[in-house]
Design a protein around this motif. Structure first.
Motif, mmCIF file in Angstrom:
data_model
loop_
_atom_site.group_PDB
_atom_site.id
_atom_site.type_symbol
_atom_site.label_atom_id
_atom_site.label_comp_id
_atom_site.label_asym_id
_atom_site.label_seq_id
_atom_site.Cartn_x
_atom_site.Cartn_y
_atom_site.Cartn_z
ATOM 1 N N VAL A 7 0.836 -1.126 0.098
ATOM 2 C CA VAL A 7 -0.055 -0.046 -0.021
ATOM 3 C C VAL A 7 1.098 1.197 0.098
ATOM 4 O O VAL A 7 1.946 1.204 0.625
ATOM 5 C CB VAL A 7 -0.852 -0.172 1.174
ATOM 6 N N ASN A 8 0.580 2.291 -0.927
ATOM 7 C CA ASN A 8 1.132 3.598 -0.687
ATOM 8 C C ASN A 8 0.500 4.224 0.322
ATOM 9 O O ASN A 8 -0.689 4.562 -0.051
ATOM 10 C CB ASN A 8 1.090 4.223 -2.232
ATOM 11 N N PRO A 9 1.101 4.467 1.474
ATOM 12 C CA PRO A 9 0.365 5.347 2.577
ATOM 13 C C PRO A 9 -0.037 6.531 2.316
ATOM 14 O O PRO A 9 -0.809 7.192 3.037
ATOM 15 C CB PRO A 9 1.413 5.019 3.719
ATOM 16 N N ILE A 10 0.878 7.376 1.247
ATOM 17 C CA ILE A 10 0.621 8.599 0.966
ATOM 18 C C ILE A 10 -0.799 8.662 0.034
ATOM 19 O O ILE A 10 -1.555 9.851 0.410
ATOM 20 C CB ILE A 10 1.719 9.262 0.126
ATOM 21 N N VAL A 35 -4.240 -3.115 6.572
ATOM 22 C CA VAL A 35 -2.938 -3.857 7.010
ATOM 23 C C VAL A 35 -2.890 -5.071 6.080
ATOM 24 O O VAL A 35 -3.811 -6.026 6.000
ATOM 25 C CB VAL A 35 -3.467 -4.146 8.552
ATOM 26 N N ILE A 36 -1.723 -4.995 5.408
ATOM 27 C CA ILE A 36 -1.707 -6.119 4.523
ATOM 28 C C ILE A 36 -0.988 -7.333 5.089
ATOM 29 O O ILE A 36 -0.128 -7.234 5.997
ATOM 30 C CB ILE A 36 -0.862 -5.887 3.424
ATOM 31 N N ALA A 37 -1.311 -8.550 5.036
ATOM 32 C CA ALA A 37 -0.621 -9.852 5.591
ATOM 33 C C ALA A 37 0.655 -9.795 5.144
ATOM 34 O O ALA A 37 1.014 -9.524 3.982
ATOM 35 C CB ALA A 37 -1.409 -11.030 5.104
ATOM 36 N N ASP A 38 1.651 -10.010 6.080
ATOM 37 C CA ASP A 38 3.097 -10.200 5.883
ATOM 38 C C ASP A 38 3.581 -11.443 5.219
ATOM 39 O O ASP A 38 4.074 -12.274 5.747
ATOM 40 C CB ASP A 38 3.901 -9.913 7.176
ATOM 41 N N ALA A 39 2.933 -11.568 4.015
ATOM 42 C CA ALA A 39 3.246 -12.882 3.299
ATOM 43 C C ALA A 39 2.644 -12.731 1.949
ATOM 44 O O ALA A 39 1.880 -11.728 1.329
ATOM 45 C CB ALA A 39 2.277 -14.059 4.013
ATOM 46 N N LEU A 62 -0.781 -1.640 -4.875
ATOM 47 C CA LEU A 62 0.104 -2.185 -5.824
ATOM 48 C C LEU A 62 0.508 -3.698 -5.491
ATOM 49 O O LEU A 62 0.416 -4.297 -4.567
ATOM 50 C CB LEU A 62 1.423 -1.422 -5.716
ATOM 51 N N LEU A 63 0.593 -4.484 -6.755
ATOM 52 C CA LEU A 63 0.891 -5.750 -6.585
ATOM 53 C C LEU A 63 2.186 -6.074 -7.196
ATOM 54 O O LEU A 63 2.341 -5.674 -8.298
ATOM 55 C CB LEU A 63 -0.180 -6.647 -7.843
#
Ligand code: SF4
Length: 67
Positions: A7-10, A35-39, A62-63
């Motif tokens: 994720v672009n936090p901006i 909050v993206i899973a850390d995987a 973004l992928l």
């Protein structure tokens, strides 16, 4: 090759659509930001992950390809 979501936090505006589309991999924090899973994205969720990225109204999801 695996894929990871970032994720672009901006630019993320906290719409929460991504978590609705991909709740197995994205949750929301107490302010509604993802909050993206850390995987890496599990193989069975790649199609949904692509859709979450293209449907993000702020184009903040973004992928990213990983070796
Ligand atoms: S859909 Fe896009 S703007 Fe909305 S919370 Fe997810 S990454 Fe942020």
């Amino acid at each position: 090759m695996s894929l990871r979501l970032r994720v672009n936090p901006i630019t993320c505006a906290g719409h929460g659509l991504c978590a609705e589309l991909l709740g197995e991999h994205i949750t929301l924090d107490e302010w509604g930001y993802p909050v993206i899973a850390d995987a890496p994205v599990p193989p069975g969720l790649k199609k949904l992950a692509r859709r979450a990225a293209t449907d993000c109204p702020a184009l903040a999801l973004l992928l990213v390809k990983e070796p």
